[in-house]
Motif scaffolding. Structure first.
Motif, PDB file in Angstrom:
ATOM      1  N   THR A 101      -8.877  -0.776   8.102  1.00 25.29           N
ATOM      2  CA  THR A 101      -8.868  -2.366   7.817  1.00 25.29           C
ATOM      3  C   THR A 101      -9.473  -1.993   6.180  1.00 25.29           C
ATOM      4  O   THR A 101      -8.919  -2.808   5.415  1.00 25.29           O
ATOM      5  CB  THR A 101     -10.112  -3.040   8.722  1.00 25.29           C
ATOM      6  OG1 THR A 101     -11.184  -2.298   8.809  1.00 25.29           O
ATOM      7  CG2 THR A 101      -9.440  -3.319   9.967  1.00 25.29           C
ATOM      8  N   GLY A 102     -10.212  -1.312   5.825  1.00 17.15           N
ATOM      9  CA  GLY A 102     -10.982  -1.465   4.454  1.00 17.15           C
ATOM     10  C   GLY A 102     -10.152  -0.779   3.543  1.00 17.15           C
ATOM     11  O   GLY A 102      -9.550   0.273   3.778  1.00 17.15           O
ATOM     12  N   HIS A 103     -10.215  -0.964   2.229  1.00 17.12           N
ATOM     13  CA  HIS A 103      -9.899  -0.419   1.110  1.00 17.12           C
ATOM     14  C   HIS A 103     -10.407   1.155   1.083  1.00 17.12           C
ATOM     15  O   HIS A 103     -11.744   1.026   1.089  1.00 17.12           O
ATOM     16  CB  HIS A 103      -9.881  -0.988  -0.372  1.00 17.12           C
ATOM     17  CG  HIS A 103      -9.006  -2.233  -0.291  1.00 17.12           C
ATOM     18  ND1 HIS A 103      -7.719  -2.413  -0.493  1.00 17.12           N
ATOM     19  CD2 HIS A 103      -9.440  -3.585  -0.268  1.00 17.12           C
ATOM     20  CE1 HIS A 103      -7.099  -3.456  -0.663  1.00 17.12           C
ATOM     21  NE2 HIS A 103      -8.295  -4.500  -0.436  1.00 17.12           N
ATOM     22  N   ARG A 157       1.551  -3.571   8.401  1.00 14.50           N
ATOM     23  CA  ARG A 157       1.507  -4.439   9.294  1.00 14.50           C
ATOM     24  C   ARG A 157       0.377  -4.509  10.027  1.00 14.50           C
ATOM     25  O   ARG A 157       0.090  -5.832  10.591  1.00 14.50           O
ATOM     26  CB  ARG A 157       3.107  -3.904  10.358  1.00 14.50           C
ATOM     27  CG  ARG A 157       4.281  -4.311   9.968  1.00 14.50           C
ATOM     28  CD  ARG A 157       5.416  -4.216  11.038  1.00 14.50           C
ATOM     29  NE  ARG A 157       5.337  -2.857  11.568  1.00 14.50           N
ATOM     30  CZ  ARG A 157       6.055  -1.941  10.978  1.00 14.50           C
ATOM     31  NH1 ARG A 157       6.999  -1.826   9.974  1.00 14.50           N
ATOM     32  NH2 ARG A 157       6.107  -0.679  11.725  1.00 14.50           N
ATOM     33  N   ARG A 158      -0.554  -3.707  10.305  1.00 14.49           N
ATOM     34  CA  ARG A 158      -1.778  -3.678  10.995  1.00 14.49           C
ATOM     35  C   ARG A 158      -2.858  -4.199  10.214  1.00 14.49           C
ATOM     36  O   ARG A 158      -3.766  -4.492  10.810  1.00 14.49           O
ATOM     37  CB  ARG A 158      -2.069  -2.308  11.405  1.00 14.49           C
ATOM     38  CG  ARG A 158      -1.394  -1.585  12.581  1.00 14.49           C
ATOM     39  CD  ARG A 158      -1.945  -0.431  12.907  1.00 14.49           C
ATOM     40  NE  ARG A 158      -2.361   0.824  12.191  1.00 14.49           N
ATOM     41  CZ  ARG A 158      -1.564   2.087  12.090  1.00 14.49           C
ATOM     42  NH1 ARG A 158      -0.567   2.182  12.801  1.00 14.49           N
ATOM     43  NH2 ARG A 158      -2.101   2.832  11.477  1.00 14.49           N
ATOM     44  N   LEU A 159      -2.673  -4.264   9.046  1.00 20.51           N
ATOM     45  CA  LEU A 159      -3.533  -4.765   7.900  1.00 20.51           C
ATOM     46  C   LEU A 159      -3.665  -6.451   7.569  1.00 20.51           C
ATOM     47  O   LEU A 159      -2.571  -6.851   7.468  1.00 20.51           O
ATOM     48  CB  LEU A 159      -3.583  -4.035   6.745  1.00 20.51           C
ATOM     49  CG  LEU A 159      -3.963  -2.326   7.126  1.00 20.51           C
ATOM     50  CD1 LEU A 159      -3.675  -1.587   5.693  1.00 20.51           C
ATOM     51  CD2 LEU A 159      -5.271  -2.241   7.874  1.00 20.51           C
ATOM     52  N   GLU A 160      -4.504  -6.982   7.180  1.00 23.50           N
ATOM     53  CA  GLU A 160      -4.682  -8.359   6.435  1.00 23.50           C
ATOM     54  C   GLU A 160      -4.827  -8.007   5.134  1.00 23.50           C
ATOM     55  O   GLU A 160      -4.380  -8.978   4.501  1.00 23.50           O
ATOM     56  CB  GLU A 160      -5.829  -9.230   7.228  1.00 23.50           C
ATOM     57  CG  GLU A 160      -5.834  -9.405   8.867  1.00 23.50           C
ATOM     58  CD  GLU A 160      -6.794 -10.356   9.293  1.00 23.50           C
ATOM     59  OE1 GLU A 160      -7.375 -10.832   8.534  1.00 23.50           O
ATOM     60  OE2 GLU A 160      -6.928 -10.297  10.497  1.00 23.50           O
ATOM     61  N   ARG A 161      -5.203  -7.021   4.813  1.00 28.78           N
ATOM     62  CA  ARG A 161      -5.282  -6.745   3.183  1.00 28.78           C
ATOM     63  C   ARG A 161      -3.998  -6.334   2.776  1.00 28.78           C
ATOM     64  O   ARG A 161      -3.071  -5.542   3.542  1.00 28.78           O
ATOM     65  CB  ARG A 161      -6.417  -5.871   3.105  1.00 28.78           C
ATOM     66  CG  ARG A 161      -6.163  -4.314   3.319  1.00 28.78           C
ATOM     67  CD  ARG A 161      -7.242  -3.460   2.933  1.00 28.78           C
ATOM     68  NE  ARG A 161      -7.158  -2.075   3.679  1.00 28.78           N
ATOM     69  CZ  ARG A 161      -6.297  -1.209   3.218  1.00 28.78           C
ATOM     70  NH1 ARG A 161      -5.791  -1.304   1.954  1.00 28.78           N
ATOM     71  NH2 ARG A 161      -6.318  -0.063   3.612  1.00 28.78           N
TER      72      ARG A 161
END
Length: 171
Positions: A101-103, A157-161
């Motif tokens: 999730t995070g950068h 595809r799995r990420l919002e970022r």
């Protein structure tokens, strides 16, 4: 002659790359790899005095050293890269963080200190300047990155970022 086994048209190495791509697209790989791959790469890179990166057996790799965004202390990270052009003067880094999730921290370091990065490329230290890609340039490079390593699409595809892309150029 029996042609039922003519799937051998794809050499073993191509099958191996496809297998690694499939495995690296999974969520389980995304949870485990960040703890294992960089540690192995750092150890082998150190033991071989910068000559070998294990992960570079699948993808070109470099070792990025950039001061930490908050601490200013050098942070060293082995990364896959996408060399650009014919001469060794430009590299693309993809901040996929294995689809987590995070950068990745190294992207914040490059944003904070874009003119202080050094890469180790094929055993040579090269001072570089980093730029975050945006707009049409990012779109073009992202398409090239997906062709280069298709699992990046599964990560996105799995990420919002939005996955950060950087161009490193020799200083």
């Amino acid at each position: 002659m029996d042609h039922s086994h003519s799937r051998a048209a794809a050499p073993a190495t191509a099958r191996g790359v496809r297998l690694v791509q499939k495995v690296s697209s999974t969520r389980a790989f995304g949870r485990i790899a960040p703890h294992v791959v960089p540690a192995l790469d750092r150890a082998v890179h150190r033991l071989t005095r910068g000559k070998v990166l294990l992960s570079a057996r699948m993808l070109p790799g470099l070792v990025l050293t950039v001061p930490g965004a908050r601490t200013g202390r050098p942070r060293t990270t082995p990364l896959a890269c996408m060399p650009e052009g014919e001469v060794e003067g430009s590299w693309i880094l993809v901040g996929s963080n294995f689809g987590r999730t995070g950068h990745p921290a190294w992207t914040a370091n490059l944003l904070a200190r874009p003119d202080e990065a050094v890469i180790n490329w094929r055993g040579r230290d090269i001072p570089v300047r980093a730029s975050l890609l945006e707009g049409e340039d990012r779109d073009r490079v992202w398409a090239a990155a997906l062709a280069f390593w298709p699992p990046y699409a599964a990560y996105q595809r799995r990420l919002e970022r939005q996955i950060r892309l950087f161009r490193l150029e020799r200083r």
